[in-house]
Design a protein around this motif. Structure first.
Motif, short mmCIF file in Angstrom:
data_model
loop_
_atom_site.label_atom_id
_atom_site.label_comp_id
_atom_site.label_asym_id
_atom_site.label_seq_id
_atom_site.Cartn_x
_atom_site.Cartn_y
_atom_site.Cartn_z
N VAL A 79 0.87 -1.17 0.00
CA VAL A 79 0.00 0.00 0.00
C VAL A 79 0.91 1.22 0.00
N ASP A 80 0.57 2.20 -0.81
CA ASP A 80 1.31 3.46 -0.80
C ASP A 80 0.84 4.23 0.42
N PHE A 81 1.62 4.18 1.50
CA PHE A 81 1.25 4.79 2.77
C PHE A 81 2.10 6.03 3.00
N GLN A 82 1.44 7.16 3.23
CA GLN A 82 2.14 8.41 3.53
C GLN A 82 1.48 9.04 4.74
N LYS A 83 2.28 9.30 5.76
CA LYS A 83 1.76 9.90 6.98
C LYS A 83 2.65 11.07 7.35
N ASP A 97 -6.96 14.49 8.12
CA ASP A 97 -7.74 13.98 7.01
C ASP A 97 -7.07 12.70 6.54
N ILE A 98 -7.88 11.72 6.20
CA ILE A 98 -7.36 10.47 5.63
C ILE A 98 -7.84 10.44 4.19
N ILE A 99 -6.89 10.43 3.26
CA ILE A 99 -7.20 10.46 1.84
C ILE A 99 -6.87 9.09 1.25
N LEU A 100 -7.87 8.45 0.67
CA LEU A 100 -7.70 7.13 0.09
C LEU A 100 -7.82 7.23 -1.42
N SER A 101 -6.98 6.48 -2.12
CA SER A 101 -7.03 6.41 -3.58
C SER A 101 -6.92 4.95 -3.98
N ARG A 102 -7.65 4.60 -5.02
CA ARG A 102 -7.61 3.21 -5.49
C ARG A 102 -7.66 3.18 -7.00
N ILE A 123 -2.96 5.35 0.96
CA ILE A 123 -3.50 5.96 2.18
C ILE A 123 -2.59 7.13 2.51
N ARG A 124 -3.18 8.30 2.63
CA ARG A 124 -2.40 9.49 3.00
C ARG A 124 -3.06 10.14 4.20
N ILE A 125 -2.29 10.32 5.27
CA ILE A 125 -2.79 10.96 6.48
C ILE A 125 -2.15 12.35 6.54
N VAL A 126 -3.01 13.36 6.51
CA VAL A 126 -2.57 14.75 6.48
C VAL A 126 -3.14 15.45 7.70
N TYR A 127 -2.27 16.08 8.48
CA TYR A 127 -2.71 16.81 9.66
C TYR A 127 -3.12 18.22 9.27
N ARG A 128 -4.21 18.67 9.83
CA ARG A 128 -4.69 20.03 9.57
C ARG A 128 -3.90 21.02 10.42
N ASN A 129 -3.63 22.14 9.87
CA ASN A 129 -2.92 23.19 10.59
C ASN A 129 -3.95 24.01 11.34
N THR A 130 -4.05 23.77 12.63
CA THR A 130 -5.06 24.45 13.45
C THR A 130 -4.65 25.87 13.81
N ALA A 131 -3.40 26.24 13.56
CA ALA A 131 -2.92 27.58 13.93
C ALA A 131 -3.57 28.68 13.09
N TYR A 132 -4.06 28.33 11.92
CA TYR A 132 -4.63 29.33 11.02
C TYR A 132 -6.14 29.41 11.10
N ARG A 133 -6.76 28.77 12.04
CA ARG A 133 -8.23 28.79 12.16
C ARG A 133 -8.69 29.93 13.00
#
Length: 133
Positions: A79-83, A97-102, A123-133
């Motif tokens: 699996v192409d896993f990126q975290k 956010d968890i981004i799935l592609s198939r 599977i790509r796990i991307v953290y949201r930048n809460t500092a800009y909210r």
């Protein structure tokens, strides 16, 4: 010994799974399909927030993850896993956010000059930048 749930250790586990004889790999594939949370708890050292996330994850997401992982491993593909690393304290429950592609040639029309093999799952796990909210 359990692994850290990061890109390097996930990729290491996948290489070990894919190197197994097919019959032994099927046991792990069946485990992923029947109990994704149990699989994660068995193979990875998880923080409390990660365990809570797994336990509250929707059935649809668990099913999609299980099938994507199982199909990839069944087709001899990692699996192409990126975290990404969290930009804030790792102990904090950082929004992500968890981004799935198939890509599956039986259900998706082929992309011109595509280099993606049948069964490719990402599977790509991307953290949201809460500092800009």
């Amino acid at each position: 010994m359990k692994r850290t749930f990061d890109q390097a250790d996930v990729n290491d586990l996948q290489q070990k799974v894919l190197a197994l004889p097919y019959v032994e790999r099927l046991v792990i594939i069946d485990f992923v399909m029947s109990d994704l949370v149990g699989f994660m708890l068995n193979y990875f050292e998880l923080r409390l927030s990660q365990i809570q996330y797994l336990n509250t994850m929707s059935l649809a997401l668990k099913t999609e993850l299980s099938i994507g992982i199982a199909e990839s491993w069944n087709n001899d593909l990692a699996v192409d896993f990126q975290k990404e690393s969290s930009s804030v304290d790792e102990e904090e429950d950082t929004p992500k956010d968890i981004i799935l592609s198939r890509y599956n040639s039986s259900s998706t029309p082929p992309v011109a000059n595509s280099l993606l093999p049948t069964g490719y799952f990402s599977i790509r796990i991307v953290y949201r930048n809460t500092a800009y909210r």
